[in-house]
Design a protein around this motif. Structure first.
Motif, mmCIF file in Angstrom:
data_model
loop_
_atom_site.group_PDB
_atom_site.id
_atom_site.type_symbol
_atom_site.label_atom_id
_atom_site.label_comp_id
_atom_site.label_asym_id
_atom_site.label_seq_id
_atom_site.Cartn_x
_atom_site.Cartn_y
_atom_site.Cartn_z
ATOM 1 N N ARG A 160 0.838 -1.197 0.000
ATOM 2 C CA ARG A 160 0.000 0.000 0.000
ATOM 3 C C ARG A 160 0.874 1.249 0.000
ATOM 4 O O ARG A 160 2.047 1.203 0.342
ATOM 5 N N TYR A 161 0.255 2.357 -0.408
ATOM 6 C CA TYR A 161 0.892 3.670 -0.323
ATOM 7 C C TYR A 161 0.661 4.247 1.067
ATOM 8 O O TYR A 161 -0.359 3.990 1.704
ATOM 9 N N VAL A 162 1.602 5.066 1.514
ATOM 10 C CA VAL A 162 1.464 5.843 2.739
ATOM 11 C C VAL A 162 1.672 7.296 2.302
ATOM 12 O O VAL A 162 2.758 7.855 2.447
ATOM 13 N N PRO A 163 0.628 7.919 1.695
ATOM 14 C CA PRO A 163 0.815 9.213 1.030
ATOM 15 C C PRO A 163 1.248 10.339 1.957
ATOM 16 O O PRO A 163 1.976 11.224 1.539
ATOM 17 N N SER A 164 0.837 10.323 3.197
ATOM 18 C CA SER A 164 1.205 11.424 4.076
ATOM 19 C C SER A 164 2.716 11.479 4.312
ATOM 20 O O SER A 164 3.250 12.518 4.657
ATOM 21 N N ARG A 165 3.393 10.345 4.110
ATOM 22 C CA ARG A 165 4.843 10.327 4.306
ATOM 23 C C ARG A 165 5.591 10.066 3.005
ATOM 24 O O ARG A 165 6.797 9.831 3.016
ATOM 25 N N GLU A 166 4.858 10.078 1.879
ATOM 26 C CA GLU A 166 5.445 9.814 0.560
ATOM 27 C C GLU A 166 6.239 8.509 0.561
ATOM 28 O O GLU A 166 7.350 8.427 0.071
ATOM 29 N N ARG A 167 5.638 7.505 1.151
ATOM 30 C CA ARG A 167 6.278 6.208 1.246
ATOM 31 C C ARG A 167 5.292 5.129 0.826
ATOM 32 O O ARG A 167 4.106 5.374 0.673
ATOM 33 N N CYS A 168 5.817 3.917 0.640
ATOM 34 C CA CYS A 168 4.945 2.788 0.362
ATOM 35 C C CYS A 168 5.444 1.580 1.139
ATOM 36 O O CYS A 168 6.621 1.505 1.495
ATOM 37 N N GLN A 169 4.528 0.681 1.437
ATOM 38 C CA GLN A 169 4.879 -0.536 2.152
ATOM 39 C C GLN A 169 5.106 -1.651 1.146
ATOM 40 O O GLN A 169 4.291 -1.863 0.247
ATOM 41 N N THR A 184 7.756 -6.635 6.330
ATOM 42 C CA THR A 184 7.239 -5.427 5.682
ATOM 43 C C THR A 184 8.211 -4.289 5.935
ATOM 44 O O THR A 184 8.665 -4.092 7.058
ATOM 45 N N VAL A 185 8.515 -3.553 4.880
ATOM 46 C CA VAL A 185 9.360 -2.364 5.006
ATOM 47 C C VAL A 185 8.637 -1.190 4.367
ATOM 48 O O VAL A 185 7.824 -1.369 3.467
#
Length: 172
Positions: free
Chosen positions: A129-138, A149-150
């Motif tokens: 999944r995306y983690v848009p608030s941190r501009e990251r993805c899992q 999971t990273v």
């Protein structure tokens, strides 16, 4: 001197405040990002905050300061704090990139991905999944026979379909 200032807005009043300020000739920027997998629903990047371009010495300043829905402008020692133009322009570009056709690069849960850089460079994993608030993805990785999971910066991950659709450097 005209510049960009950050307005703290009363909860859920961003839209009405923005409309009011635009009617008074104030340039307003209320960044929203499209959430992947949710019919491109847009979510405020900074809830309860709006960027306004105006001059604190102008006659519009008191109108903006006391506008319906306004709480206050961010300040330092009682003086409104301007933002560098370059900061706002960079933020606008980032929001445009995020919301553009290559912003999420079309990754869906379960896609096989390659990690382009960083400590996991060269490894493959499964996009979660995306983690848009941190501009990251899992990403789910299989390392040393264990699944883990990273979270990685989104620009460090790609899949072959995304590389063909969005040339490198266009998706951030």
């Amino acid at each position: 001197m005209e510049g960009w200032y950050i307005a703290k807005v009363k909860p859920r009043k961003e839209r009405s405040l923005t409309s009011f300020l635009i009617q008074w000739g104030v340039e307003v920027f209320y960044p929203k990002i499209a959430l992947p997998g949710r019919n491109r629903v847009r979510k405020a990047l900074f809830p309860d905050y709006v960027f306004c371009r105006l001059d604190p010495q102008s006659g519009v300043w008191p109108v903006a300061r006391w506008a319906p829905g306004m709480s206050y402008f961010l300040n330092h020692d009682g003086e409104p704090t301007p933002l560098p133009e370059s900061m706002v322009q960079n933020l606008k570009r980032r929001v445009d990139d995020w919301n553009g056709p290559c912003g999420h690069r079309g990754l869906q849960e379960g896609n096989r991905v390659a990690i382009l850089s960083g400590p996991f460079s060269g490894l493959e994993g499964i996009f979660q999944r995306y983690v848009p608030s941190r501009e990251r993805c899992q990403i789910l990785l299989d390392t040393v026979g264990r699944l883990g999971t990273v979270e990685l910066p989104e620009w460090e991950v790609t899949d072959r379909g995304a590389e063909e659709a969005c040339p490198s450097g266009t998706a951030q």
